[in-house]
Design a protein around this motif. Structure first.
Motif, PDB file in Angstrom:
ATOM      1  N   ARG A   1       0.867  -1.193   0.000  1.00 54.36           N
ATOM      2  CA  ARG A   1       0.000   0.000   0.000  1.00 54.36           C
ATOM      3  C   ARG A   1       0.898   1.236   0.000  1.00 54.36           C
ATOM      4  NH1 ARG A   1      -5.208   0.038   2.232  1.00 54.36           N
ATOM      5  NH2 ARG A   1      -4.591   1.679   3.701  1.00 54.36           N
ATOM      6  N   VAL A   2       0.812   2.031  -1.041  1.00 52.95           N
ATOM      7  CA  VAL A   2       1.661   3.218  -1.160  1.00 52.95           C
ATOM      8  C   VAL A   2       0.870   4.369  -1.764  1.00 52.95           C
ATOM      9  CG1 VAL A   2       3.827   1.940  -1.398  1.00 52.95           C
ATOM     10  CG2 VAL A   2       2.499   2.526  -3.452  1.00 52.95           C
ATOM     11  N   PHE A   3       1.389   5.563  -1.551  1.00 58.05           N
ATOM     12  CA  PHE A   3       0.940   6.738  -2.291  1.00 58.05           C
ATOM     13  C   PHE A   3       1.975   7.017  -3.379  1.00 58.05           C
ATOM     14  CE2 PHE A   3      -1.835   7.744   1.309  1.00 58.05           C
ATOM     15  CZ  PHE A   3      -2.962   8.225   0.653  1.00 58.05           C
ATOM     16  N   VAL A   4       1.500   7.157  -4.586  1.00 54.94           N
ATOM     17  CA  VAL A   4       2.338   7.573  -5.710  1.00 54.94           C
ATOM     18  C   VAL A   4       1.998   9.028  -5.994  1.00 54.94           C
ATOM     19  CG1 VAL A   4       2.961   7.155  -8.117  1.00 54.94           C
ATOM     20  CG2 VAL A   4       2.321   5.226  -6.640  1.00 54.94           C
ATOM     21  N   LYS A   5       2.984   9.913  -5.818  1.00 52.70           N
ATOM     22  CA  LYS A   5       2.720  11.348  -5.920  1.00 52.70           C
ATOM     23  C   LYS A   5       3.599  11.979  -6.993  1.00 52.70           C
ATOM     24  CE  LYS A   5       1.890  11.727  -0.909  1.00 52.70           C
ATOM     25  NZ  LYS A   5       2.260  12.472   0.330  1.00 52.70           N
ATOM     26  N   PRO A   6       3.031  12.793  -7.879  1.00 51.21           N
ATOM     27  CA  PRO A   6       3.886  13.582  -8.760  1.00 51.21           C
ATOM     28  C   PRO A   6       4.861  14.410  -7.923  1.00 51.21           C
ATOM     29  CG  PRO A   6       1.599  13.725  -9.463  1.00 51.21           C
ATOM     30  CD  PRO A   6       1.601  13.036  -8.129  1.00 51.21           C
ATOM     31  N   ALA A   7       6.123  14.367  -8.276  1.00 49.57           N
ATOM     32  CA  ALA A   7       7.138  15.019  -7.450  1.00 49.57           C
ATOM     33  C   ALA A   7       6.878  16.506  -7.283  1.00 49.57           C
ATOM     34  CB  ALA A   7       8.520  14.789  -8.056  1.00 49.57           C
ATOM     35  N   HIS A   8       6.289  17.124  -8.293  1.00 52.25           N
ATOM     36  CA  HIS A   8       6.100  18.577  -8.257  1.00 52.25           C
ATOM     37  C   HIS A   8       4.628  18.963  -8.220  1.00 52.25           C
ATOM     38  CE1 HIS A   8      10.318  18.502  -9.150  1.00 52.25           C
ATOM     39  NE2 HIS A   8      10.110  17.959 -10.330  1.00 52.25           N
ATOM     40  N   GLY A   9       3.779  18.066  -7.792  1.00 49.78           N
ATOM     41  CA  GLY A   9       2.350  18.333  -7.775  1.00 49.78           C
ATOM     42  C   GLY A   9       1.914  19.068  -6.520  1.00 49.78           C
ATOM     43  N   SER A  10       0.650  19.483  -6.518  1.00 55.15           N
ATOM     44  CA  SER A  10       0.052  20.127  -5.349  1.00 55.15           C
ATOM     45  C   SER A  10      -1.440  19.872  -5.377  1.00 55.15           C
ATOM     46  CB  SER A  10       0.329  21.637  -5.345  1.00 55.15           C
ATOM     47  OG  SER A  10      -0.202  22.253  -6.493  1.00 55.15           O
TER      48      SER A  10
ATOM     49  N   SER B   1      -2.956   0.104  -3.899  1.00 58.06           N
ATOM     50  CA  SER B   1      -2.869  -1.089  -3.069  1.00 58.06           C
ATOM     51  C   SER B   1      -2.809  -2.315  -3.967  1.00 58.06           C
ATOM     52  CB  SER B   1      -4.059  -1.186  -2.114  1.00 58.06           C
ATOM     53  OG  SER B   1      -5.284  -1.276  -2.817  1.00 58.06           O
ATOM     54  N   THR B   2      -1.946  -3.250  -3.600  1.00 57.58           N
ATOM     55  CA  THR B   2      -1.805  -4.497  -4.346  1.00 57.58           C
ATOM     56  C   THR B   2      -1.923  -5.659  -3.363  1.00 57.58           C
ATOM     57  OG1 THR B   2       0.604  -4.477  -4.077  1.00 57.58           O
ATOM     58  CG2 THR B   2      -0.294  -3.439  -6.063  1.00 57.58           C
ATOM     59  N   ALA B   3      -2.471  -6.764  -3.839  1.00 59.70           N
ATOM     60  CA  ALA B   3      -2.652  -7.933  -2.973  1.00 59.70           C
ATOM     61  C   ALA B   3      -2.454  -9.198  -3.791  1.00 59.70           C
ATOM     62  CB  ALA B   3      -4.032  -7.914  -2.331  1.00 59.70           C
ATOM     63  N   GLY B   4      -1.271  -9.312  -4.370  1.00 59.45           N
ATOM     64  CA  GLY B   4      -0.972 -10.501  -5.148  1.00 59.45           C
ATOM     65  C   GLY B   4      -1.266 -10.298  -6.620  1.00 59.45           C
ATOM     66  N   PRO B   5      -0.916 -11.267  -7.447  1.00 55.79           N
ATOM     67  CA  PRO B   5      -1.097 -11.157  -8.901  1.00 55.79           C
ATOM     68  C   PRO B   5      -2.551 -10.880  -9.277  1.00 55.79           C
ATOM     69  CG  PRO B   5       0.251 -13.060  -8.329  1.00 55.79           C
ATOM     70  CD  PRO B   5      -0.301 -12.536  -7.048  1.00 55.79           C
ATOM     71  N   GLY B   6      -2.736  -9.838 -10.080  1.00 58.30           N
ATOM     72  CA  GLY B   6      -4.064  -9.537 -10.603  1.00 58.30           C
ATOM     73  C   GLY B   6      -4.975  -8.806  -9.655  1.00 58.30           C
ATOM     74  N   ARG B   7      -4.526  -8.566  -8.434  1.00 59.43           N
ATOM     75  CA  ARG B   7      -5.377  -7.857  -7.464  1.00 59.43           C
ATOM     76  C   ARG B   7      -4.750  -6.499  -7.186  1.00 59.43           C
ATOM     77  NH1 ARG B   7      -6.544 -11.508  -2.375  1.00 59.43           N
ATOM     78  NH2 ARG B   7      -7.981  -9.763  -1.995  1.00 59.43           N
ATOM     79  N   ILE B   8      -5.386  -5.467  -7.714  1.00 58.45           N
ATOM     80  CA  ILE B   8      -4.802  -4.131  -7.640  1.00 58.45           C
ATOM     81  C   ILE B   8      -5.922  -3.102  -7.620  1.00 58.45           C
ATOM     82  CG2 ILE B   8      -4.652  -3.849 -10.162  1.00 58.45           C
ATOM     83  CD1 ILE B   8      -1.924  -2.503  -9.686  1.00 58.45           C
ATOM     84  N   LYS B   9      -5.685  -2.002  -6.905  1.00 60.69           N
ATOM     85  CA  LYS B   9      -6.664  -0.918  -6.872  1.00 60.69           C
ATOM     86  C   LYS B   9      -5.922   0.406  -6.745  1.00 60.69           C
ATOM     87  CE  LYS B   9      -9.374  -0.300  -3.251  1.00 60.69           C
ATOM     88  NZ  LYS B   9     -10.505  -0.484  -2.305  1.00 60.69           N
TER      89      LYS B   9
ATOM     90  N   ARG C   1     -13.725  14.429  -9.099  1.00 65.95           N
ATOM     91  CA  ARG C   1     -14.351  13.164  -8.709  1.00 65.95           C
ATOM     92  C   ARG C   1     -13.274  12.105  -8.504  1.00 65.95           C
ATOM     93  NH1 ARG C   1     -16.458   8.440 -10.941  1.00 65.95           N
ATOM     94  NH2 ARG C   1     -15.860   8.988 -13.065  1.00 65.95           N
ATOM     95  N   VAL C   2     -13.238  11.551  -7.312  1.00 66.09           N
ATOM     96  CA  VAL C   2     -12.289  10.478  -7.015  1.00 66.09           C
ATOM     97  C   VAL C   2     -12.827   9.181  -7.608  1.00 66.09           C
ATOM     98  CG1 VAL C   2     -11.166   9.159  -5.172  1.00 66.09           C
ATOM     99  CG2 VAL C   2     -11.494  11.632  -4.929  1.00 66.09           C
ATOM    100  N   ARG C   3     -11.948   8.437  -8.276  1.00 66.45           N
ATOM    101  CA  ARG C   3     -12.354   7.199  -8.948  1.00 66.45           C
ATOM    102  C   ARG C   3     -11.352   6.102  -8.646  1.00 66.45           C
ATOM    103  NH1 ARG C   3     -13.057   9.767 -14.086  1.00 66.45           N
ATOM    104  NH2 ARG C   3     -13.033  11.598 -12.746  1.00 66.45           N
ATOM    105  N   GLN C   4     -11.679   4.889  -9.090  1.00 67.61           N
ATOM    106  CA  GLN C   4     -10.800   3.749  -8.861  1.00 67.61           C
ATOM    107  C   GLN C   4     -10.508   3.028 -10.169  1.00 67.61           C
ATOM    108  OE1 GLN C   4     -12.712   1.334  -5.860  1.00 67.61           O
ATOM    109  NE2 GLN C   4     -12.020   2.657  -4.188  1.00 67.61           N
ATOM    110  N   TYR C   5      -9.249   2.595 -10.302  1.00 66.80           N
ATOM    111  CA  TYR C   5      -8.831   1.747 -11.410  1.00 66.80           C
ATOM    112  C   TYR C   5      -8.439   0.397 -10.808  1.00 66.80           C
ATOM    113  CZ  TYR C   5      -8.457   6.155 -14.010  1.00 66.80           C
ATOM    114  OH  TYR C   5      -8.723   7.364 -14.607  1.00 66.80           O
ATOM    115  N   THR C   6      -8.933  -0.677 -11.406  1.00 66.39           N
ATOM    116  CA  THR C   6      -8.730  -1.995 -10.808  1.00 66.39           C
ATOM    117  C   THR C   6      -8.070  -2.999 -11.747  1.00 66.39           C
ATOM    118  OG1 THR C   6     -10.995  -2.607 -11.417  1.00 66.39           O
ATOM    119  CG2 THR C   6     -10.649  -1.744  -9.185  1.00 66.39           C
TER     120      THR C   6
END
Length: 394
Positions: free
Chosen positions: A176-185, A194-202, A220-225
């Motif tokens: 579980r990590v945050f991926v942040k643009p280095a220069h974003g705000s 978040s990842t939980a093994g092969p094929g399980r990602i959100k 609007r906050v959304r999810q990619y799976t």
């Protein structure tokens, strides 16, 4: 934050700037923007002449000048399409890409403006090299960590795309990590992954991916799976630089994730706000809501801690940037409100309308802008003493 040796100081009475004697403010900002308007209102309310407003669109074209003795507030260049175009060559301010170019141009402009102000004998509210670090999450994280400020563990070294990120996460055993643009705000482009093994990602994010692969900020906050979607997202973010840090479980309030924004002015924590959200990102413009600070203080006390610990952590983070008068520090309380970690330090983290100062802070009854106006004369005197000490010890 320093004045040039050739400065002309403001006229002074025995206890500070003489009434009507010219403690004058200037603002490098966007005319009509709420930040500029609120600061102008605060200056007038304090009995000072209205500040001169130097528009970023003019400053970026080299059209600006300062007067001796002015206190120059360097404000956010955001929320202006023309300024955004000048900084990163895009006609659509909702585009995510281009932040590395934005950083190069913006920090160069701050260096030029600060140099011009100091040559004219004016004082600026921010140090240009500190601004450059504050707008680079990788460097900011490293500076805080080196000073012993608690921060989330982060991946070291560059990440050039999804393949590298996936490999590095496996090596670090991070799921579980945050991926942040280095220069974003403002959480623009941030991905809670978040990842939980092969094929399980959100991936939870406010980024919308267009059919052509371009990225756009959305409210609007959304999810990619699917891994293919997440890979495309990370690959599009990586060229501008990304910062990857562990996603720490946050405390909750009312069943919602909670954190705190603490404003530190001239080294002292003056304002604090609880932010809550159903999503990992608590930013108010993404559906976050103001929480209950009294309840948060009670929860901290019940966990055996003290709210003073929160303020001390924020002040320690701000102390890493002594040349910048005001920063907004995002404090991440752990589950149960027992420990506190610094998630971000924001150069322009003071846009908190109607929030007044904490009891005992010296900013009681003042919003963040009025508190900065009140702190400016002392900041000017301190800078003059530092400059005098430098001159006499040289």
């Amino acid at each position: 934050m320093s004045l040039s040796p050739s400065r002309t100081a403001p006229a002074r009475g025995p206890d500070g700037p003489a009434p009507g004697g010219g403690f004058r403010f200037a603002v490098v900002g966007n005319p009509g923007n709420r930040r500029t308007t609120m600061f102008t209102d605060a200056v007038r309310a304090a009995g000072h002449p209205a500040p001169r407003v130097l528009a970023w669109r003019d400053v970026l074209r080299g059209r600006y000048a300062f007067a001796p003795g002015e206190f120059v507030r360097i404000d956010s260049p955001g929320e202006d399409a023309e300024v955004d175009r000048l900084l990163r060559d895009t006609d659509d301010p909702t585009r995510v890409e281009g932040t590395a170019l934005w950083h190069r141009r913006f920090t160069a402009a701050v260096r030029e403006v600060t140099g011009g102000a100091h040559r004219a004998g004016a004082l600026t509210s921010a140090d240009p090299e500190e601004i450059a670090v504050l707008f680079d999450k990788r460097r900011c994280h490293a500076r805080l960590a080196a000073a012993g400020v608690p921060v989330p563990p982060a991946l070291a070294g560059p990440v050039d795309g999804w393949g590298t990120l996936r490999e590095r996460l496996g090596e670090a055993r991070l799921s579980r990590v945050f991926v942040k643009p280095a220069h974003g705000s403002s959480a623009a482009g941030v991905v809670a992954l978040s990842t939980a093994g092969p094929g399980r990602i959100k991936a939870t994010t406010s980024v919308e991916t267009a059919p052509d692969g371009r990225l756009y900020n959305s409210l609007r906050v959304r999810q990619y799976t699917s891994e293919a979607e997440v890979a495309a997202l990370v690959d599009a973010l990586a060229p501008d630089g990304i910062h990857v840090e562990r996603w720490l479980p946050k405390a909750s309030q009312g069943g919602r994730a909670a954190d705190l924004r603490v404003v530190v002015i001239a080294g002292r924590a003056t304002h604090a706000l609880v932010r809550t959200s159903r999503h990992p990102m608590t930013n108010l413009h993404l559906g976050g809501a103001r929480g209950d600070l009294v309840a948060a203080r009670e929860a901290i006390g019940a966990a055996g801690g003290s709210f003073t610990d929160v303020l001390d952590t924020a002040e320690r983070a701000a102390a890493c940037f002594p040349g910048t008068v005001c920063v907004g520090v995002d404090i991440l309380p752990s589950t149960g409100w027992r420990r506190f970690t610094v998630g971000e330090v924001n150069a322009f983290g003071d846009l908190l309308p109607r929030l007044t100062g904490l009891p005992g802070s010296g900013a009681e009854g003042l919003d963040t802008y009025a508190a900065q106006v009140a702190a400016a004369p002392a900041a000017a005197r301190r800078a003059e003493r530092e400059e005098h000490h430098h001159d006499t010890s040289a």
